[in-house]
Design a protein around this motif. Structure first.
Motif, short mmCIF file in Angstrom:
data_model
loop_
_atom_site.label_atom_id
_atom_site.label_comp_id
_atom_site.label_asym_id
_atom_site.label_seq_id
_atom_site.Cartn_x
_atom_site.Cartn_y
_atom_site.Cartn_z
N PHE C 20 0.81 -1.21 0.00
CA PHE C 20 0.00 0.00 0.00
C PHE C 20 0.86 1.27 0.00
N VAL C 143 -6.57 -3.46 3.95
CA VAL C 143 -5.89 -2.17 4.14
C VAL C 143 -6.79 -1.03 3.67
N ASP C 146 -9.32 -0.16 6.09
CA ASP C 146 -8.70 0.61 7.19
C ASP C 146 -8.49 2.06 6.79
N LYS C 147 -8.10 2.26 5.55
CA LYS C 147 -7.76 3.61 5.10
C LYS C 147 -8.99 4.41 4.69
#
Lengths: 168, 931, 431
Positions: C20, C143, C146-147
């Motif tokens: 990422f 991810v 989460d972001k």
């Protein structure tokens, strides 16, 4: 008539299998939509999908064993018969054929003593053909378990199969 | 209407059709396999190919599938051109790669759609040199034979079985050219409609096992239009005969009734006609209790003598014709004539008739039931009491899908597309019953209630529709009643179904109340009330509400007012407890019984007369929708068997009864009955009379290829006897005559040049799937709203006739007996057919787990019912309503159990189930799970 | 001149996955921010203007495909975007590269595509054997949740999208978009008749778009950098770059991102290093196992949809399979035919029964059992099966493409097998 009354005969799915299947069910509009996921989950835990496993899954998904078997037998990577500890998926599509996968198959057969669709006597390997594995620039290729082997040659088989070679 | 061009000819075709339907409607022979008029198109077999051209300049064209191509104005096609022909030939050649070419030993031979299509496309030379794929077959039960090697993978079987009929235990397995249609493991097919596979399969994969075991080719079958006697629906059938044996029953298309499909009770339940227990000679009981055979003159003389001497009473039968019943009533006088129901059922059937006569709701035929977009079922297990209606309800819940499809401008024949679009979205179906029913799986909501509670729910729904505050109902039923009312109120064509199945008059009244409320709120509501037997409604119409019941006849006999009883085709031991029927029969000094089969009632007769079965006689039956339909003799009765009306008429003539003077033919009886009984005035229109000629000739029962007529009796005499002339009907017992364009009621078989299979029915239809060119068989006798009265009908609830207990309130240690109707076993005649008997099994009691625990029984244990009424196996079913005990009505061991009686149950210590046949023919092959 | 190669800019020589942080550091998720700053209609217009065509094989214009998705959604039901990562076309190995080396690129492209059609659920349908790719994608998706790039109210835009990976259970037919939908529904992977198109009635009867991995990997680049930029990447009338691959007896088999329309000769001779020593080029399938043969005469053609189509083949997946002079063309075609026969779903007759029949005839010829009439049989099979519309889906017509062109270009080789009752390349064909 007996079909609908044999619930007691069906062994339960394990707690972990149920957890994993139910996690899939949460994403779909009806339970039978996760048929393939559920078959794969049980296969991951048990190696293959026996009749008993299939019936247990079908019950959990509110579908008939017949319908689920129709799904299970359609897909070549759902194993409805026992397989060895690791499945060898030998690509026999065009690029690998050009690069000699048939010879490779003979080598494997010679080394492990199994033809396509067969399992070694020590139950370590089952040899199956598979469609193009998408690594044609590294042909011939095969998978053993989850691992992809590229540019496979007769010499590399010994390393891949270790001491299984020659025991037959 | 669109105009399309096919091979240079312009045709006007019907908007909304697909090209295949249009071609067939135009009489063009376009071969097909996977498409079915009742199931639509999926485009799998690729057989119905034509070439479509973009415009007049396009000379190449492209292959299109007729079944997948909508007809649009101006479209240009070629059917006969080389490109299309070669493609269709290649399809058949491909389908035949793995086919075993076992036509000589295949039960489908001679009526095989694959054979027909192979000939039609002109395929002859085989180019394939490879090995054929082979499959193992499965044991699928006593009804259906499986021979997978013949499969051409058209998917019709699973589409019918799963998509249309809702079965879940037949599926397509595996992939590519290994596809296998079968079960997960071999075993009895579970669907009540599995038998239609025999007709749906275009080749010999699924064949009629009862026919296979007693085989005759279609072209050698003699047949006549008939009506199923298995329940009250009145499905039209084509029984086929050879050598005096009924070989099989096929569907007879009727667009308004059964369409293309029968239930398995109907298809496989006629085997009793061939029973070894059939009566063939009259019998007179001697002083020593044994029977002496008589010839029919002698028997008739005896009968007339008894009738002349005695004070006559008659008991008719809801399982035989209006005409025979009418004659019996004439013979004994209407005040002495009971219609032959059990006493409770007599009230219920009369009520069903009255409720329908007095309701303004539409009394739907089956095709109309399929159009319902919201359905409420009260108390009735339709799959087990009127099975063909359940199949229609499975189509009605698809109306939601058709609504969604209309939004996307999909035609109704785009079957796969519509199923993919709608997935599991269905029109609302609500079921309240005493326990689970097979239709529950497509219901929006179902619940189990005792009969009185079902009625209360229904009344609350009706109140809610009318905007009245419903009578108090406990939560959550009050909410449910409002939900049901809202769903029915939101529908365009709501349907309410109930019937005699749970034996409750209040339930039926509540159903009518709901339908009436819907009509009053401006809906085109429908009301369907199921009745148990083929002529139940006809009997209610004939006998009327004032007719005596068995109880009354018995009392009058006991008082000496009556002494001679004539029983018409009715085993009275199915109409009341053994003790009561014994007492009834013992009250008469003479008991004359006309019946086709040996049973307990014929055994109690002083004179027994062998009555011809439905397959050997003619008659009119009135179905549950009030449709009068005629059945015709398929073959001549053997030995001394006679149709009951023949016995009765001869007896009346022997007695010189004046009302018999003008009666010479069967038709005269029909006319006399119509004239005398206003409710039955329409029955003469059920079918043309015996004088009907089709372009000057009769209608042949034997198809043009009927063979071996000279040889059939060659072991007896090489001289072929003259074919008997049929003096009673417009049909002939020969192959001479004309089977084309006559009224639908007279259609004896379907065949057309090049179309030897049942698919040839399309040649007799106005368009594929549409009504027959000869109209629709039968005449409706009920005209909704004719006697519409505003007040709700208050049905008289028959009291339980259980001698032991007539308490209405279940309490500790007591249960209300609720009938659990079984498609296999609850009906008298079909249960005497070996294949059905194998599926029926012994009787049982069904209670929920709480009650089972209270009784201390587990599944498979035995319970005593009441004080010696019965001892039966217990099944635990948690859907059985609290306080209720279901019993498998009609099955062995349940004769003494009276619906809705309140009884005690107690554990039967040391009880063991009786051994039973598991399967007659299982285990002949390797079998096992498919490979 | 340094080429602008957007799809493989994060592909490292060791093919290690780009995580990422590295992805975002190299300009990742800028396209996503650009997209949600625009209206879906504007995004659609850019994709339409870019002239992006589907990279899965059929080459259908992506923007047009999307434009059939109903944008008014009165019932408020789901709309779906599905990434077809079921790469199984024989000789095709391009999507694996994108999946294994740069999973975030696919995810970003999918978010932009889903936003454009206002889908609220996205699936990545990945073939069972791509274990590594499936794992990387699942990690990358986690991810993104989460972001805040996935899930509710993405980056405060009010747009919500859920994404998950579905690992398949085999069968080539799952790559056909409607079969893929059947499979995702948990059913047998039978293709569906069109109409209705998936755009209006797809997954669970709802509007659905199915796009190939490579197609989707382009979307955020196009939205971020514009239609003109994308058009300019191509050397010919077709826009963008393309992953081209070469397998078979060449010196350097591999897969490269090159401008659309790169000449075939450049791909084979420059990037693949030319034929391996001792081997001559006899022909090649330009875009996977279901495209017609081209021959050395076609080497100077531009590798784009229109040019290859005019030459009588299809660009397909853009991954070429080389037929060399020491490989039997009959064996080559037989291998493909057996593949397609085995991978038929069994729904329609020409495919289910016609392909095994064709394979059987090819086997007879290859094994020296061929008869003169077999050539007619094969020609009839091509006519019978080879046209779209004759069959339920495109599998069987695709299967006929190598055969029909082999009969054209290598007819003498077939006839030599029959007349000599043996394979001139000896038993197996390939060595």
């Amino acid at each position: 008539m007996s079909d609908r009354n044999d619930a007691a005969l069906i062994p339960a799915l394990s707690a972990i299998e149920l957890t994993e299947i139910d996690a899939e069910i949460a994403h779909v509009p009806y339970r039978s939509a996760v048929a393939i996921d559920a078959l794969k989950i049980v296969q991951a835990h048990r190696g293959w999908v026996s009749d008993e496993s299939l019936r247990a899954i079908a019950r959990h998904l509110d579908m008939s064993a017949d319908e689920l078997d129709g799904v299970a037998t359609f897909y070549n990577l759902i194993y409805r018969r026992p397989v060895g500890d690791r499945v060898i998926l030998l690509c026999n599509s065009i690029s690998c054929w050009i690069k000699g996968c048939e010879g490779l198959r003979e080598q494997i057969t010679g080394q492990l003593g199994v033809g396509l669709g067969e399992t070694t006597a020590d139950n370590r390997y089952t040899l199956l053909p598979v469609t193009c594995l998408g690594a044609c620039d590294k042909a011939p290729v095969m998978m053993v378990g989850d691992e992809l082997h590229e540019n496979v040659e007769a010499l590399s088989l010994q390393a891949i199969f270790g001491d299984s070679g020659g025991d037959k | 209407m669109p105009v399309i061009t096919i091979d240079g000819v312009a045709y006007e075709v019907q908007q909304g059709q697909n090209l295949l339907e249009s071609c067939l409607s135009l009489g063009l022979d376009l071969p097909y396999f996977c498409w079915h008029p009742a199931m639509g198109s999926i485009g799998a077999c690729r057989q119905c190919a034509l070439v479509q051209y973009q415009n007049a300049e396009d000379t190449r064209g492209r292959i299109v599938m007729g079944c997948m191509t909508p007809v649009t104005d101006g479209a240009i096609f070629s059917l006969a051109g080389d490109k299309a022909r070669h493609f269709r030939e290649a399809i058949v050649e491909s389908l035949m790669l793995n086919h075993p070419h076992d036509c000589p030993v295949c039960a489908e031979g001679g009526e095989c759609h694959l054979q027909d299509m192979t000939v039609m496309v002109g395929h002859r030379d085989r180019h394939y040199r490879g090995r054929k794929n082979t499959h193992r077959n499965q044991y699928l039960g006593p009804l259906i034979n499986h021979e997978m090697n013949r499969c051409i993978t058209c998917y019709r079987c699973t589409r019918y079985y799963r998509d249309y009929a809702g079965g879940t235990d037949l599926a397509a397995m595996a992939a590519h050219d290994h596809i296998y249609f079968g079960r997960h493991q071999e075993g009895v097919l579970q669907s009540e409609f599995a038998g239609n596979l025999v007709e749906v399969c275009p080749t010999g994969v699924f064949t009629d096992k009862t026919l296979v075991h007693d085989y005759t080719r279609k072209w050698d079958l003699q047949s006549a239009p008939s009506v199923c006697v298995g329940c009250g629906v009145g499905c039209n059938t084509l029984p086929g005969e050879r050598y005096g044996r009924l070989k099989r029953v096929h569907n007879r298309f009727n667009a308004d009734v059964n369409g293309y499909f029968l239930c398995d009770r109907g298809r496989f339940g006629a085997g009793f006609v061939n029973s070894e227990n059939a009566l063939s000679y009259p019998g007179l009981r001697e002083a020593d209790g044994r029977y002496r055979a008589l010839d029919h003159h002698d028997a008739l003389h005896r009968m007339a003598e008894s009738c002349a001497r005695g004070k006559l009473a008659g008991i008719g039968s809801p399982r035989t014709s209006v005409e025979a019943n009418f004659l019996l009533r004439e013979l004994v006088g209407s005040q002495n004539y009971a219609p032959g129901f059990s006493d409770a059922e007599q009230l219920l059937v009369n009520l069903a008739l009255e409720l329908q006569q007095q309701s303004p709701a539409v009394i739907p035929d089956i095709s109309t039931i399929e159009s319902a977009d919201a359905v409420l079922v009260l108390g009735e297990d339709v799959t087990n009491t009127a099975p063909r209606i359940a199949l229609a309800l499975r189509q009605s819940v698809r109306n939601k899908a058709y609504e969604l499809a209309a939004d996307l401008k999909l035609e109704t024949w785009q079957d796969a597309a519509i199923r993919n679009l709608a997935q599991d979205q269905r029109s609302p179906l609500f079921i309240a019953a005493v326990a689970d029913t097979p239709l529950d799986e497509v219901a929006l909501q179902r619940l189990s209630l005792a009969p009185d509670a079902i009625a209360a729910l229904g009344r609350a729904v009706a109140d809610s529709i009318r905007g009245n505050t419903p009578a108090t109902l406990a939560a959550p039923l009050d909410t449910l009643a409002r939900d049901i009312a809202a769903a029915l109120g939101a529908a365009k064509r709501p349907l309410v179904i109930s019937g005699t199945g749970c034996a409750s008059a209040p339930v039926m009244c509540a159903a009518q109340a709901v339908a009436n409320a819907l009509v009053d709120s401006g809906k085109q509501a429908m009301l369907c009330l199921c009745v148990p037997e083929a002529n139940s409604l006809g009997q209610a119409m004939l006998a009327g509400p004032q007719a005596p019941d068995l109880e009354q006849l018995g009392k009058r006999a006991a008082s000496g007012e009556l002494d001679t009883l004539v029983v018409l085709e009715n085993d009275l031991y199915r109409r009341g407890s053994r003790a009561r029927i014994n007492a009834l029969l013992e009250a008469f000094s003479q008991v004359i019984v006309l019946d086709g089969l040996d049973n307990d009632t014929t055994s109690a007769a002083t004179l027994a007369l062998p009555a011809a079965s439905f397959a050997e006689s003619e008659g009119t039956l009135v179905s549950l929708e009030g449709r009068a339909q005629r059945y015709f003799p398929v073959f001549q009765p053997r030995d001394e068997r006679r149709p009951s009306w023949v016995w009765l008429l001869a007896c009346m003539k022997e007695l010189e009864q004046p009302q018999a003077h003008a009666l010479h033919h069967f038709d005269d009886i029909t006319r006399a009955c119509a004239a005398q009984v206003p409710a039955l005035a329409g029955i003469t229109a059920a079918a043309p009379d015996l004088h009907y000629l089709n372009l000057g000739v009769k209608i042949p029962r034997q198809p043009p290829r009927y063979s071996g007529r000279t040889a059939m009796r060659a072991n007896i005499s090489v001289h072929e006897p003259k074919q008997r002339e049929d003096e009673e009907t417009a049909l002939a017992f020969t192959m001479e005559g004309l089977n084309r364009n006559q009224p639908a009621a007279l259609l004896p078989w379907v065949w057309s040049p090049g179309w030897n299979s049942n698919q040839s029915v399309q040649k007799f239809q106005t368009h594929p799937g549409g009504p027959l060119k000869g109209g629709t068989a039968g005449v409706r006798l009920l005209h909704p709203g004719a006697q519409h009265s505003n007040g709700p009908t208050q049905g008289q609830q028959p009291g339980p006739l259980n001698d032991a207990d007539d308490s209405q309130n279940p309490q500790d240690g007591r249960w209300q007996l609720v009938p659990r109707q079984r498609i296999f076993g609850s009906d008298e005649l079909s249960a005497l057919s070996p294949a059905i008997a194998e599926l029926a099994g012994p009787g049982y009691i069904e209670i929920n787990a709480v009650d089972a625990a209270a009784l201390g029984v587990t599944p498979g244990a035995g319970v005593h019912v009441g004080d010696g009424l019965a001892t039966l196996e217990v099944r635990v079913n948690d859907t059985v309503a609290a306080g209720c005990a279901g019993f498998s009505i009609g099955l062995a061991g349940t004769d003494n159990l009276i619906p809705l009686a309140v009884v005690t149950l107690s554990r039967a210590e040391g009880w063991r189930p009786r051994p039973q046949i598991i399967a007659r023919d299982r285990g002949t092959g390797p079998g096992g799970t498919h490979v | 001149m340094s080429l602008d190669l957007p799809l493989t800019r994060n592909v490292r020589p060791d093919r290690a996955p780009t995580g990422f942080d590295a992805y975002e550091a190299n300009g990742g998720y800028r396209g996503l921010r650009a997209a949600i700053g625009m209206s879906p209609a504007d995004c659609l217009q850019i994709v339409k203007d870019s002239n992006l065509r589907g990279r899965g094989g059929a080459g259908f214009p992506t923007g047009m495909k999307w434009s059939f998705v109903p944008m008014d959604n009165p019932g408020g039901g789901h709309k779906y975007l599905i990434c077809n990562a079921d790469e199984m076309e024989p000789g095709t190995f391009k999507d694996r590269l994108l999946l294994e080396c740069d999973p975030h690129q696919l995810i970003e492209g999918m978010i932009c595509a889903a936003y454009t059609i206002q889908a609220d659920v996205a699936y990545i349908f990945i073939r069972a054997e791509y274990h590594k790719a499936a794992r990387l994608l699942r990690e990358a998706i986690a991810v993104c949740y989460d972001k805040g790039y996935l899930g509710r109210d993405i980056l405060g835009s009010g747009y919500t999208l859920d994404m998950q990976v579905h690992s398949s259970a085999g069968r080539y037919i799952c790559g056909e978009e409607t079969a893929l939908i059947s499979s995702l529904e948990g059913k047998r992977a039978n293709p569906r008749a069109k109409p209705p198109f998936p755009q209006v009635s797809g997954l669970w009867g709802r509007p659905t778009i199915v796009n190939n991995v490579e197609t989707l990997c382009n979307i955020h680049h196009i939205i971020e950098r514009g239609a003109d930029w994308f058009q300019a990447l191509g050397l010919t009338e077709d826009a963008g770059t393309k992953l081209y691959g070469v397998s078979g007896r060449v010196k350097n088999p591999g897969c490269w991102e090159l401008p659309m329309g790169t000449p075939i000769r450049e791909i084979i001779e420059k990037h693949a290093g030319g034929m391996a020593d001792g081997y001559q080029l006899r022909g090649f399938l330009p875009g996977g196992g279901s495209t017609d043969f081209l021959t050395p005469d076609h080497l100077d053609l531009a590798m784009d949809y229109g040019t290859i189509g005019k030459a009588g083949s299809r660009m397909g997946t853009g991954t070429m399979i080389i037929l060399d002079d020491k490989t039997c063309p009959v064996g080559f075609v037989k291998n493909l035919m057996e593949f397609f026969a085995r991978e038929s779903c069994g729904f329609c007759t020409p495919c289910r029964d016609g392909l095994p029949w064709s394979a059987q005839v090819l086997d007879d010829i290859e094994s020296g059992r061929g008869q003169a009439e077999d050539m007619d049989t094969l020609a009839r099979q091509v006519e019978f099966i080879g046209a779209i519309g004759n069959t339920h889906c495109a599998l069987a017509p695709g299967a006929m493409e190598p055969l029909q062109s082999a009969l054209k270009y290598f007819r003498e080789d077939f006839e030599r097998h029959i007349s000599g009752s043996a394979c001139p390349w000896c038993d197996g064909g390939a060595h």
